[in-house]
Design a protein around this motif. Structure first.
Motif: not given
Length: 70
Positions: A31-32, A36-38, A47-48, A53-55
């Motif tokens: 998760y972290h 941080l990759s963004f 949030h978007q 990424e989850q999708m």
């Protein structure tokens, strides 16, 4: 004014984390790393990005799961 801005950011980050922790395969390190990759986008964009990424991961896991069933 500065304290309220930090508190808003903290609150939004905690909401985002709580939302992601509900996933069965949640791993804090992953998760972290993803977060941080963004870089440092605004919280609205973060949030978007996390939702996108989850999708992608859900779709990829779904396709892998379907291939395993054959």
């Amino acid at each position: 004014a500065q304290l309220s801005t930090y508190f808003y950011g903290f609150s939004e980050m905690m909401k985002l984390r709580e939302k992601n922790e509900k996933a069965a395969d949640f791993k804090e390190r992953a998760y972290h790393d993803k977060l941080l990759s963004f870089g440092s986008p605004s919280l609205r964009h973060l949030h978007q990005l996390m939702a996108t990424e989850q999708m992608k991961e859900s779709l990829a896991n779904g396709f892998r799961g379907a291939a395993d069933k054959k």
